[in-house]
Design a protein around this motif. Sequence first.
Motif, PDB file in Angstrom:
ATOM      1  N   THR A  30       0.804  -1.148  -0.097  1.00  0.00           N
ATOM      2  CA  THR A  30      -0.023   0.016   0.025  1.00  0.00           C
ATOM      3  C   THR A  30       0.692   1.339  -0.322  1.00  0.00           C
ATOM      4  OG1 THR A  30      -1.869  -1.061   1.340  1.00  0.00           O
ATOM      5  CG2 THR A  30      -1.639   1.297   1.290  1.00  0.00           C
ATOM      6  N   TRP A  66      -7.092 -12.057   0.117  1.00  0.00           N
ATOM      7  CA  TRP A  66      -5.785 -12.585  -0.452  1.00  0.00           C
ATOM      8  C   TRP A  66      -5.487 -13.853  -0.763  1.00  0.00           C
ATOM      9  CZ3 TRP A  66      -2.038  -8.280   1.876  1.00  0.00           C
ATOM     10  CH2 TRP A  66      -1.716  -7.548   0.648  1.00  0.00           C
ATOM     11  N   MET A 410      -7.970   0.876 -10.062  1.00  0.00           N
ATOM     12  CA  MET A 410      -8.262   1.375  -8.910  1.00  0.00           C
ATOM     13  C   MET A 410      -9.728   1.874  -8.957  1.00  0.00           C
ATOM     14  SD  MET A 410      -7.690   2.368  -5.599  1.00  0.00           S
ATOM     15  CE  MET A 410      -6.038   2.566  -5.194  1.00  0.00           C
ATOM     16  N   TYR A 413     -11.962  -1.210  -8.175  1.00  0.00           N
ATOM     17  CA  TYR A 413     -11.901  -1.441  -6.552  1.00  0.00           C
ATOM     18  C   TYR A 413     -12.860  -0.478  -5.779  1.00  0.00           C
ATOM     19  CZ  TYR A 413     -10.156  -1.408  -1.923  1.00  0.00           C
ATOM     20  OH  TYR A 413     -10.115  -1.376  -0.561  1.00  0.00           O
ATOM     21  N   LEU A 422     -15.792  -6.729  -2.681  1.00  0.00           N
ATOM     22  CA  LEU A 422     -14.440  -6.558  -2.663  1.00  0.00           C
ATOM     23  C   LEU A 422     -13.940  -7.114  -3.859  1.00  0.00           C
ATOM     24  CD1 LEU A 422     -11.803  -6.018  -1.287  1.00  0.00           C
ATOM     25  CD2 LEU A 422     -11.965  -7.987   0.040  1.00  0.00           C
ATOM     26  N   ARG A 424     -10.049  -6.398  -5.963  1.00  0.00           N
ATOM     27  CA  ARG A 424      -8.932  -5.761  -5.855  1.00  0.00           C
ATOM     28  C   ARG A 424      -7.764  -6.171  -7.179  1.00  0.00           C
ATOM     29  NH1 ARG A 424      -3.745  -5.373  -3.239  1.00  0.00           N
ATOM     30  NH2 ARG A 424      -3.382  -3.682  -1.979  1.00  0.00           N
TER      31      ARG A 424
END
Length: 459
Positions: A30, A66, A410, A413, A422, A424
């Motif tokens: 990040t 993830w 982005m 997202y 969610l 990503r």
Amino acid sequence: MDLPFPDAPALAGNAALAARDLKHVWHPCTQMHDHETVPMVPVVRGEGAWLVDADGRRYLDGISSWWTNLFGHANPRLAAALADQARRLEHVIFAGFTHAPAIELAEELVRVTPPGLDRVFFADNGSAAVEVALKMSFHYWLNQGHGGKTRFIALTGSYHGETLGALSVSDVALYRKTYAPLLLTPILAPSPDAYEADPGETPAQVAARRLGELRALLERHAQETCAVIVEPLVQCAGGMRMYHPDYLAGLRRLCDEFGVHFIADEIAVGFGRTGTLFACEQAGVAPDFMCLSKGLTGGTLPLSVVLTTEAVYAAFYAEYNAGKAFLHSHSYTGNPLACRVALETLAIFRDEPVLERNRILAAHLAQRLAPLRNHPHVADVRQTGMIAAVELVADKRNRTPWPAAERRGMRVYLHGLQHGALLRPLGNVVYFMPPYVVTTGEIDQLVDVAVAGIERAVA
């Protein structure tokens, strides 16, 4: 950029927790400056395929947090196993001591993985597992009198983790470039990525062509090469690049012919993600080392393992003074809590028709994504089991990518967060890797949000 959630008074719970977080916490992968405009989402609980924030908003977890969560958040079977083990033994040194959860987990992993992987070495996370495999391969050759083997072959576009050894065999510039002076230099073999096919070329033909190029590399470098490391079937963090199983079969033959190890990094693709329990099964091959993590505990606790062969183990088995021991350790090696939850994860595979259900879900996901193939800014829609990806481009005819600085992913997202999903993306690749408990209706919802987000991203 405006905050996706403009109603500040309604965000008291989220806002308060986010402010406390941003005062002290440094988050992974990040640029923290982003959070001046991009919302930090405080999650307070999970329910199946859903996450719930401090204000009660729900988000469909399209990426399995993830790529770790298999059977839903707060899964009652995994929670019960964890609680039961916590009342018995939370941790014990794993040098000179052992415990039933680790023993039983090792036995079960040997039973379900490809034949010949009979030894299990425990670690903490995926990068640590890759470190173990790299060191173990090098040390094997050293113990065998081949100390000149000090290099590794990896695929272009590969990613294997962010510790220095794992990053050394990765080829994603975003992660590698800054630390290049600290890293080993891998020998890069061209990826068999089917997206890079020549006109009219099939995925199997791409695999065959790339195997020819790998053979040429081995002819030049086998004497200095410890191992070839690949993510079987899907190069995940490299953009969800997918390739034909024939490459794995040919890789196994080449490694045998040239006397180098085959390391299978199944950290992301293992445990049913590709349609079989392990991706290597689709090629009918067994590697010399298999790295597992992520779904190993169903997304509950950090744990990883490296499975290897009896022949590798034997190269380290000697009198102490011979100096051949593999002196690698982690404080939480073989943690009983994580091992017990991993056992329960494998029990769910044994007790329930997980792979059969996944095939139905994967087929539904494929059907819903198929119309995107005709989108003017979609160059490719690809899928392997419960992993699907949509490649966004500025120019479809020439496959010209959007400039990275525009951060089109982005936009997807942020749209997802606004609409309860969610997502990503990896750069300009929008991917789907949901928990196995997702329903077809939830897949519909996820795809609908993603399609609308793509329209927003390319506008």
